[in-house]
Design an enzyme around this catalytic site. Structure first.
Site, PDB file in Angstrom:
ATOM      1  N   GLU A 248      42.034  29.093  45.530  1.00  0.00           N
ATOM      2  CA  GLU A 248      40.653  29.616  45.561  1.00  0.00           C
ATOM      3  C   GLU A 248      40.564  30.722  44.523  1.00  0.00           C
ATOM      4  O   GLU A 248      41.150  31.783  44.699  1.00  0.00           O
ATOM      5  CB  GLU A 248      40.344  30.223  46.945  1.00  0.00           C
ATOM      6  CG  GLU A 248      40.382  29.252  48.105  1.00  0.00           C
ATOM      7  CD  GLU A 248      39.103  28.456  48.246  1.00  0.00           C
ATOM      8  OE1 GLU A 248      38.179  28.637  47.428  1.00  0.00           O
ATOM      9  OE2 GLU A 248      39.038  27.640  49.166  1.00  0.00           O
ATOM     10  N   CYS A 282      33.606  36.911  44.836  1.00  0.00           N
ATOM     11  CA  CYS A 282      33.883  35.694  44.070  1.00  0.00           C
ATOM     12  C   CYS A 282      32.640  34.816  43.973  1.00  0.00           C
ATOM     13  O   CYS A 282      32.409  34.164  42.965  1.00  0.00           O
ATOM     14  CB  CYS A 282      35.043  34.920  44.689  1.00  0.00           C
ATOM     15  SG  CYS A 282      34.813  34.558  46.431  1.00  0.00           S
TER      16      CYS A 282
HETATM   17  P1  NAD Z   1      44.999  38.473  41.517  1.00  0.00           P
HETATM   18  O1  NAD Z   1      45.122  37.102  40.971  1.00  0.00           O
HETATM   19  O2  NAD Z   1      45.318  39.616  40.635  1.00  0.00           O
HETATM   20  O3  NAD Z   1      45.934  38.662  42.802  1.00  0.00           O
HETATM   21  C1  NAD Z   1      45.785  37.855  43.953  1.00  0.00           C
HETATM   22  C2  NAD Z   1      47.089  37.907  44.745  1.00  0.00           C
HETATM   23  O4  NAD Z   1      48.105  37.234  44.030  1.00  0.00           O
HETATM   24  C3  NAD Z   1      47.623  39.314  45.017  1.00  0.00           C
HETATM   25  O5  NAD Z   1      48.106  39.372  46.331  1.00  0.00           O
HETATM   26  C4  NAD Z   1      48.748  39.437  44.002  1.00  0.00           C
HETATM   27  O6  NAD Z   1      49.760  40.346  44.381  1.00  0.00           O
HETATM   28  C5  NAD Z   1      49.282  38.021  43.997  1.00  0.00           C
HETATM   29  N1  NAD Z   1      50.057  37.655  42.799  1.00  0.00           N
HETATM   30  C6  NAD Z   1      50.006  38.181  41.562  1.00  0.00           C
HETATM   31  N2  NAD Z   1      50.871  37.529  40.740  1.00  0.00           N
HETATM   32  C7  NAD Z   1      51.455  36.560  41.474  1.00  0.00           C
HETATM   33  C8  NAD Z   1      52.416  35.545  41.187  1.00  0.00           C
HETATM   34  N3  NAD Z   1      52.932  35.398  39.979  1.00  0.00           N
HETATM   35  N4  NAD Z   1      52.773  34.707  42.185  1.00  0.00           N
HETATM   36  C9  NAD Z   1      52.238  34.824  43.409  1.00  0.00           C
HETATM   37  N5  NAD Z   1      51.330  35.773  43.743  1.00  0.00           N
HETATM   38  C10 NAD Z   1      50.944  36.624  42.787  1.00  0.00           C
HETATM   39  O7  NAD Z   1      43.505  38.568  42.071  1.00  0.00           O
HETATM   40  P2  NAD Z   1      42.765  39.831  42.695  1.00  0.00           P
HETATM   41  O8  NAD Z   1      42.405  40.771  41.589  1.00  0.00           O
HETATM   42  O9  NAD Z   1      43.512  40.354  43.857  1.00  0.00           O
HETATM   43  O10 NAD Z   1      41.438  39.175  43.276  1.00  0.00           O
HETATM   44  C11 NAD Z   1      40.253  39.049  42.542  1.00  0.00           C
HETATM   45  C12 NAD Z   1      40.021  37.619  42.146  1.00  0.00           C
HETATM   46  O11 NAD Z   1      40.018  36.814  43.327  1.00  0.00           O
HETATM   47  C13 NAD Z   1      38.690  37.372  41.488  1.00  0.00           C
HETATM   48  O12 NAD Z   1      38.855  36.507  40.400  1.00  0.00           O
HETATM   49  C14 NAD Z   1      37.874  36.699  42.580  1.00  0.00           C
HETATM   50  O13 NAD Z   1      36.830  35.902  42.097  1.00  0.00           O
HETATM   51  C15 NAD Z   1      38.919  35.924  43.285  1.00  0.00           C
HETATM   52  N6  NAD Z   1      38.502  35.580  44.650  1.00  0.00           N
HETATM   53  C16 NAD Z   1      38.252  34.267  44.941  1.00  0.00           C
HETATM   54  C17 NAD Z   1      37.828  33.915  46.198  1.00  0.00           C
HETATM   55  C18 NAD Z   1      37.553  32.474  46.545  1.00  0.00           C
HETATM   56  O14 NAD Z   1      37.443  32.181  47.718  1.00  0.00           O
HETATM   57  N7  NAD Z   1      37.434  31.575  45.597  1.00  0.00           N
HETATM   58  C19 NAD Z   1      37.665  34.895  47.171  1.00  0.00           C
HETATM   59  C20 NAD Z   1      37.921  36.213  46.853  1.00  0.00           C
HETATM   60  C21 NAD Z   1      38.359  36.542  45.575  1.00  0.00           C
END
Ligand code: NAD
Length: 502
Positions: A248, A282
């Site tokens: 997502e 999002c």
């Molecule tokens: P992010 O991708 O920076 O981090 C998300 C999670 O992934 C964090 O817990 C982070 O520690 C972890 N992570 C980072 N690198 C990783 C790796 N290599 N392997 C595994 N895990 C790893 O995103 P964010 O800044 O926390 O969230 C914002 C983003 O999330 C925005 O783009 C937003 O649109 C999206 N979002 C999407 C939805 C949806 O339902 N589609 C909902 C909420 C947020």
């Protein structure tokens, strides 16, 4: 090792583990300290979850429902407390945090009440050729699901996976965002309090490396929510062991305003959709395409509403700060790019960026290839573009690799336009409404990811279908035997010609 022994060992290990701080983005104050879990601890948590999962599975739907209902009641009772933790770690206004938890609770109730109906063994028609069989399908839990969450809705977003995965009979190991570890910890502790006999909901905290370790810790599925770039990394990592993933990711949702729309409602929806939670949603509205016949009136309505909004850290603020400090430069860059290349700043502009807050920004007529149109901004900004008709609006709305949500305001053509949007969800004559309907699947296409949380699809996402046939009676002409009489296959071929050849 027993559960308690393992917990004791881990507590001692935790005492030696490096930690990181959780910060209130409104004030910079440290509000918590959490361990940076390494691959070994992650592995131990997955093992503990796996050990607990078998008994959780054996409880069946009604047994699990009882426990999940207890947890839900505890969440209701202590809603204010958890809302406080959400505020402290994201900076969002208290009422917004409470609203987030209202949705969490409603989804948890839906998942537990519907899991049996959706997942239990059911009969399907065996078809004419196999009419001597009883055919059934049942949706069985994967085992242990790794849930990796973002910070913007730190309870609602991951709970879309956690609640549904647990209801389906899985154990869950949750890695919350490094910006909101306290929310993750609170959720896991509250579950342990409500359901002490089943440690099927485990926590790991840390940065991306902890999330990466979770992908490699032998979980049976990973449910990731976050940015598209990280989603690709998670998928690549899971590909090595063929671990299924739910991804997502981000969005660039558009709102379309037709000439016959209720303009006041469409303006209200655009401003809420774009600026609530400081635009860090999002499925937030990032672009508006408005029919030129009503564009001037509409832009004024949007501007009047946006101009009244004030960000701040106080309880009465309309929205809070930018939670992730590094996002401020992206927001500033998108505003600059749009204005430098001919976009009109109607409300706010470059000076609206005052970290950690960003004041409302409305830009009109930006070039379609400016970053404010092409990339996820994730700030309280909105670009309003006039179009000659709704066909052009649909074309432009779809001209993005993202495809998460969308909004249409039209009296006559709402459903038709909704269907033409390349997105996973659409709200007609309201905004974001689909997220509040637990029965509706939630997810996107393209760069917004794939797979679904919520609804029956969300339950099935956390279960593997198992098909079973059981022989009711033997048939004289069994083609799937070396002992089949001569002519059996030609009889079956004749049969299929009669049945399916017309
Ligand atoms: P992010 O991708 O920076 O981090 C998300 C999670 O992934 C964090 O817990 C982070 O520690 C972890 N992570 C980072 N690198 C990783 C790796 N290599 N392997 C595994 N895990 C790893 O995103 P964010 O800044 O926390 O969230 C914002 C983003 O999330 C925005 O783009 C937003 O649109 C999206 N979002 C999407 C939805 C949806 O339902 N589609 C909902 C909420 C947020």
């Amino acid at each position: 090792m027993t559960q308690t022994a393992r917990e004791n060992v881990e507590e001692i290990a935790d005492a030696r583990t490096e930690t990181f701080e959780s910060i209130d983005p409104r004030t910079g104050e440290v509000v918590g300290e959490h361990p940076i879990h390494d691959a070994e601890t992650v592995g131990n948590r997955v093992a503990a979850a796996r050990e607990a999962q078998a008994a959780w599975d054996e409880l069946g739907f009604s047994g699990r429902k009882q426990h999940l209902d207890s947890w839900r009641k505890l969440l209701v009772k202590r809603l204010d407390e958890l809302a406080g933790v959400i505020c402290a770690e994201t900076g969002k206004p208290l009422e917004d945090a409470k609203l987030e938890l209202v949705l969490v609770i409603d989804h948890l109730a839906w998942a537990t009440s519907n899991a049996e109906k959706v997942l239990k063994r059911r009969k399907v028609s065996p078809g004419v050729l196999m009419s001597n069989q009883t055919a059934t399908v049942e949706y069985l839990p994967y085992g242990v699901v790794g849930v990796i969450g973002p910070w913007n809705y730190p309870a609602f977003t991951p709970m879309g996976s956690i609640a549904y995965a647990l209801a389906a009979g899985n154990a869950v190991v949750f890695k919350p965002s490094e910006l909101t570890p306290g929310v993750g910890e609170w959720l896991v502790k509250s579950f342990a309090e409500a359901v002490p006999e089943h440690p099927v909901f485990q926590l790991v905290t840390g940065y991306g490396s902890t999330g990466a370790a979770l992908c490699k810790a032998g979980v049976n599925k990973v449910a990731f929510t976050g940015s598209t770039a990280t989603g690709k990394r998670v998928m690549a990592s899971c590909a090595e062991n063929l671990i299924p993933v739910l991804v997502e990711c981000g969005g660039k949702d558009a709102l379309i305003v037709d000439a016959d729309a209720d303009l006041a409602a469409a303006a209200d929806a655009a401003v809420w959709g774009a600026m609530s939670n400081a635009g860090q949603t999002c499925i937030g509205v990032e672009r508006v395409y408005v029919h030129e016949a009503v564009a001037d009136r509409y832009l004024k309505m949007v501007s009047d509403r946006a101009a009244k909004l004030r960000p701040g850290g106080e309880p009465g603020a309309d929205f809070g700060p930018i939670t992730m400090a590094s996002q401020v430069d992206i927001i500033r860059g998108h505003i600059d790019d749009a204005i430098n290349r001919g976009g009109r700043a109607v409300i706010g502009g470059r000076d609206s960026v005052r970290p950690p807050f960003v004041e409302p920004v409305v830009i009109a007529d930006a070039p379609e290839d400016s970053t404010a149109i092409t990339e996820e901004t994730f700030g309280p900004t909105l670009v309003v573009q006039r179009v000659k008709d709704v066909d052009e609006a649909i074309t432009l709305a779809n001209a993005t690799n993202y495809g998460l949500g969308g909004t249409v305001f039209s009296r006559a053509r709402g459903m038709e336009l909704a269907r033409r949007l390349r997105s996973g969800m659409v709200a007609v004559n309201s905004v974001i409404a689909f997220a509040g309907v637990p029965a509706l699947p939630f997810g996107g296409v393209g760069d917004s990811g794939f797979g679904r949380i919520h609804g029956a699809d969300g339950l099935r996402e956390f279960a593997r279908p198992q098909s079973v046939t059981r022989t009711k009676f033997t048939i004289p002409l069994n083609p799937m035997s070396f002992a089949r009489p001569k002519g059996t296959v030609s009889t079956v071929v004749k049969l299929i010609k009669v049945l399916r050849g017309r």
